[in-house]
Write a protein that holds these residues in place. Structure first.
Motif, PDB file in Angstrom:
ATOM      1  N   LYS A 114     -24.067 -47.584  15.530  1.00 22.81           N
ATOM      2  CA  LYS A 114     -24.569 -46.208  15.461  1.00 22.81           C
ATOM      3  C   LYS A 114     -25.484 -45.908  16.652  1.00 22.81           C
ATOM      4  O   LYS A 114     -25.334 -44.882  17.322  1.00 22.81           O
ATOM      5  N   SER A 115     -26.429 -46.812  16.925  1.00 20.06           N
ATOM      6  CA  SER A 115     -27.363 -46.614  18.050  1.00 20.06           C
ATOM      7  C   SER A 115     -26.629 -46.505  19.378  1.00 20.06           C
ATOM      8  O   SER A 115     -26.969 -45.670  20.216  1.00 20.06           O
ATOM      9  N   MET A 116     -25.617 -47.356  19.580  1.00 21.04           N
ATOM     10  CA  MET A 116     -24.867 -47.312  20.830  1.00 21.04           C
ATOM     11  C   MET A 116     -24.193 -45.955  21.010  1.00 21.04           C
ATOM     12  O   MET A 116     -24.267 -45.355  22.073  1.00 21.04           O
ATOM     13  N   ILE A 117     -23.547 -45.479  19.955  1.00 19.07           N
ATOM     14  CA  ILE A 117     -22.848 -44.192  20.067  1.00 19.07           C
ATOM     15  C   ILE A 117     -23.844 -43.061  20.284  1.00 19.07           C
ATOM     16  O   ILE A 117     -23.618 -42.182  21.128  1.00 19.07           O
ATOM     17  N   LEU A 118     -24.957 -43.083  19.567  1.00 26.01           N
ATOM     18  CA  LEU A 118     -25.980 -42.043  19.759  1.00 26.01           C
ATOM     19  C   LEU A 118     -26.507 -42.048  21.193  1.00 26.01           C
ATOM     20  O   LEU A 118     -26.607 -40.996  21.828  1.00 26.01           O
ATOM     21  N   GLU A 119     -26.841 -43.220  21.711  1.00 20.27           N
ATOM     22  CA  GLU A 119     -27.425 -43.336  23.055  1.00 20.27           C
ATOM     23  C   GLU A 119     -26.427 -42.972  24.151  1.00 20.27           C
ATOM     24  O   GLU A 119     -26.783 -42.334  25.135  1.00 20.27           O
ATOM     25  N   GLN A 120     -25.186 -43.405  23.989  1.00 16.25           N
ATOM     26  CA  GLN A 120     -24.229 -43.236  25.080  1.00 16.25           C
ATOM     27  C   GLN A 120     -23.365 -41.981  24.971  1.00 16.25           C
ATOM     28  O   GLN A 120     -22.824 -41.527  25.966  1.00 16.25           O
ATOM     29  N   PHE A 121     -23.251 -41.421  23.750  1.00 19.89           N
ATOM     30  CA  PHE A 121     -22.353 -40.280  23.574  1.00 19.89           C
ATOM     31  C   PHE A 121     -22.991 -39.088  22.869  1.00 19.89           C
ATOM     32  O   PHE A 121     -22.431 -38.002  22.905  1.00 19.89           O
ATOM     33  N   GLY A 122     -24.121 -39.299  22.175  1.00 19.23           N
ATOM     34  CA  GLY A 122     -24.835 -38.187  21.561  1.00 19.23           C
ATOM     35  C   GLY A 122     -24.618 -38.027  20.066  1.00 19.23           C
ATOM     36  O   GLY A 122     -23.710 -38.609  19.466  1.00 19.23           O
ATOM     37  N   GLU A 123     -25.472 -37.206  19.485  1.00 21.02           N
ATOM     38  CA  GLU A 123     -25.483 -36.969  18.038  1.00 21.02           C
ATOM     39  C   GLU A 123     -24.173 -36.369  17.533  1.00 21.02           C
ATOM     40  O   GLU A 123     -23.670 -36.767  16.477  1.00 21.02           O
ATOM     41  N   ALA A 124     -23.617 -35.408  18.253  1.00 24.72           N
ATOM     42  CA  ALA A 124     -22.385 -34.758  17.796  1.00 24.72           C
ATOM     43  C   ALA A 124     -21.245 -35.770  17.686  1.00 24.72           C
ATOM     44  O   ALA A 124     -20.485 -35.754  16.699  1.00 24.72           O
ATOM     45  N   GLN A 125     -21.112 -36.637  18.677  1.00 25.15           N
ATOM     46  CA  GLN A 125     -20.056 -37.654  18.640  1.00 25.15           C
ATOM     47  C   GLN A 125     -20.287 -38.621  17.475  1.00 25.15           C
ATOM     48  O   GLN A 125     -19.344 -39.008  16.794  1.00 25.15           O
ATOM     49  N   TRP A 126     -21.561 -39.010  17.261  1.00 26.67           N
ATOM     50  CA  TRP A 126     -21.855 -39.911  16.153  1.00 26.67           C
ATOM     51  C   TRP A 126     -21.465 -39.272  14.819  1.00 26.67           C
ATOM     52  O   TRP A 126     -20.870 -39.930  13.968  1.00 26.67           O
ATOM     53  N   GLN A 127     -21.799 -38.012  14.633  1.00 22.84           N
ATOM     54  CA  GLN A 127     -21.470 -37.333  13.379  1.00 22.84           C
ATOM     55  C   GLN A 127     -19.957 -37.285  13.173  1.00 22.84           C
ATOM     56  O   GLN A 127     -19.471 -37.436  12.053  1.00 22.84           O
ATOM     57  N   GLN A 128     -19.212 -37.110  14.257  1.00 18.73           N
ATOM     58  CA  GLN A 128     -17.745 -37.112  14.160  1.00 18.73           C
ATOM     59  C   GLN A 128     -17.234 -38.506  13.769  1.00 18.73           C
ATOM     60  O   GLN A 128     -16.331 -38.633  12.947  1.00 18.73           O
ATOM     61  N   VAL A 129     -17.830 -39.548  14.369  1.00 20.20           N
ATOM     62  CA  VAL A 129     -17.436 -40.924  14.042  1.00 20.20           C
ATOM     63  C   VAL A 129     -17.734 -41.207  12.574  1.00 20.20           C
ATOM     64  O   VAL A 129     -16.889 -41.735  11.837  1.00 20.20           O
ATOM     65  N   LEU A 130     -18.924 -40.849  12.129  1.00 22.22           N
ATOM     66  CA  LEU A 130     -19.314 -41.100  10.746  1.00 22.22           C
ATOM     67  C   LEU A 130     -18.375 -40.379   9.785  1.00 22.22           C
ATOM     68  O   LEU A 130     -17.882 -40.968   8.817  1.00 22.22           O
ATOM     69  N   SER A 131     -18.087 -39.128  10.087  1.00 23.29           N
ATOM     70  CA  SER A 131     -17.200 -38.342   9.231  1.00 23.29           C
ATOM     71  C   SER A 131     -15.781 -38.929   9.207  1.00 23.29           C
ATOM     72  O   SER A 131     -15.182 -39.086   8.145  1.00 23.29           O
ATOM     73  N   ALA A 132     -15.266 -39.267  10.378  1.00 23.04           N
ATOM     74  CA  ALA A 132     -13.898 -39.802  10.473  1.00 23.04           C
ATOM     75  C   ALA A 132     -13.770 -41.175   9.811  1.00 23.04           C
ATOM     76  O   ALA A 132     -12.701 -41.521   9.312  1.00 23.04           O
ATOM     77  N   SER A 133     -14.858 -41.939   9.796  1.00 23.82           N
ATOM     78  CA  SER A 133     -14.804 -43.294   9.238  1.00 23.82           C
ATOM     79  C   SER A 133     -14.770 -43.302   7.720  1.00 23.82           C
ATOM     80  O   SER A 133     -14.278 -44.260   7.118  1.00 23.82           O
ATOM     81  N   GLY A 134     -15.330 -42.252   7.109  1.00 22.77           N
ATOM     82  CA  GLY A 134     -15.439 -42.241   5.651  1.00 22.77           C
ATOM     83  C   GLY A 134     -16.496 -43.196   5.130  1.00 22.77           C
ATOM     84  O   GLY A 134     -16.584 -43.461   3.934  1.00 22.77           O
ATOM     85  N   VAL A 135     -17.321 -43.718   6.029  1.00 19.06           N
ATOM     86  CA  VAL A 135     -18.373 -44.668   5.664  1.00 19.06           C
ATOM     87  C   VAL A 135     -19.575 -43.901   5.124  1.00 19.06           C
ATOM     88  O   VAL A 135     -20.011 -42.928   5.746  1.00 19.06           O
ATOM     89  N   PRO A 136     -20.130 -44.332   3.988  1.00 19.39           N
ATOM     90  CA  PRO A 136     -21.323 -43.660   3.461  1.00 19.39           C
ATOM     91  C   PRO A 136     -22.517 -43.840   4.388  1.00 19.39           C
ATOM     92  O   PRO A 136     -22.638 -44.863   5.071  1.00 19.39           O
ATOM     93  N   GLU A 137     -23.402 -42.850   4.396  1.00 25.64           N
ATOM     94  CA  GLU A 137     -24.559 -42.903   5.295  1.00 25.64           C
ATOM     95  C   GLU A 137     -25.556 -43.990   4.926  1.00 25.64           C
ATOM     96  O   GLU A 137     -26.451 -44.288   5.717  1.00 25.64           O
ATOM     97  N   ASP A 138     -25.407 -44.622   3.762  1.00 22.21           N
ATOM     98  CA  ASP A 138     -26.325 -45.698   3.391  1.00 22.21           C
ATOM     99  C   ASP A 138     -25.789 -47.075   3.799  1.00 22.21           C
ATOM    100  O   ASP A 138     -26.207 -48.098   3.287  1.00 22.21           O
TER     101      ASP A 138
END
Length: 189
Positions: free
Chosen positions: A10-34
Motif C-alpha cells: 500500500k505504501s509503495m503504491i501511495l508513494e509512487q503512484f498516488g492516492e487515486a491509484q491506491w484506491q483503484q487497486v484496493l477496489s479492484a482487489s476486493g481486499v477489505p480495508e482491515d
C-alpha cells in the motif's frame, strides 16, 4: 502473509503512484480495508489479490509489480522496520545473503506461524568483467514470488552499492512452493 507486507505494498503504491491509484487497486482487489494490521496474519491470497489488482490498475505485468515491490521492500520497508538487524546481517551483499536465514530466524520470534523463505549462496568464481559470480538459491513454501526476489536482489545491490547482473534464473522441480536458482554477477558500482 502478515499485514506488514500488505501495508508495505500500500505504501509503495501511495508513494509512487498516488492516492487515486491506491484506491483503484484496493477496489479492484476486493481486499477489505482491515487487511493491513502489521502483526496480523492474513491468507496469502490477500497479498496475491493486491498484486494482481496493482498489475491491472498500473497496466504492468504482475511480475514487474512484484519486482518493483521487492526492491521497495529492501530499500524502504525493511530499512525502516529492521534497520539495525539489516546492518548487523552483513557488511556486503554476499555476506548479507549468507546471513539471511539467521536474520529470518530472529524475525520469526516476533511473528506467530511465520515460515520464511531460505537462501543459499554458492561462489562460482570471478567473471569476465571482473565481477564475482554466484548462484543464489531461493527456496520457499509459497509459489509465485520469484519476481519479488528479483526485486530484493536488485534492492540489496543498491543498498550495498553493487551492480548486479542476473545471468540466468532456473526453476528447480519441487513438490510444493518454489526453488529458484539465480546465477548472478556482482561487482562494485
Amino acid at each position: 502473509m502478515y499485514g506488514l507486507i500488505n501495508n508495505s505494498l500500500k505504501s509503495m503504491i501511495l508513494e509512487q503512484f498516488g492516492e487515486a491509484q491506491w484506491q483503484q487497486v484496493l477496489s479492484a482487489s476486493g481486499v477489505p480495508e482491515d487487511s493491513f494490521l502489521t502483526m496480523r496474519s492474513y491468507d496469502d491470497q490477500v497479498t496475491y489479490a493486491l498484486a494482481g489488482a496493482a498489475s491491472d490498475v498500473l497496466g504492468a505485468p504482475v511480475e514487474a509489480c512484484l519486482e518493483m515491490f521487492g526492491e521497495y521492500w529492501v530499500l524502504e520497508t525493511a530499512a525502516k522496520s529492521y534497520g539495525p538487524l539489516l546492518d548487523a546481517a552483513g557488511r556486503d551483499m554476499i555476506e548479507f545473503l549468507g546471513n539471511m536465514n539467521a536474520l529470518h530466524d530472529r524475525i520469526t520470534s516476533t511473528f506467530l506461524n511465520y515460515v520464511p523463505p531460505e537462501f543459499f549462496v554458492e561462489s562460482e568464481g570471478e567473471g569476465e568483467g571482473g565481477g564475482n559470480r554466484y548462484k543464489i538459491h531461493y527456496v520457499s513454501q509459497r509459489e509465485g514470488l520469484t519476481p519479488f526476489v528479483v526485486g530484493l536482489l536488485k534492492g540489496l545491490a543498491k543498498r550495498f552499492s553493487n551492480d548486479i547482473t542476473i545471468l540466468s534464473q532456473t526453476e528447480m522441480p519441487v513438490e510444493q512452493g518454489a526453488h529458484t536458482v539465480f546465477a548472478v554477477e556482482i561487482a562494485a558500482a
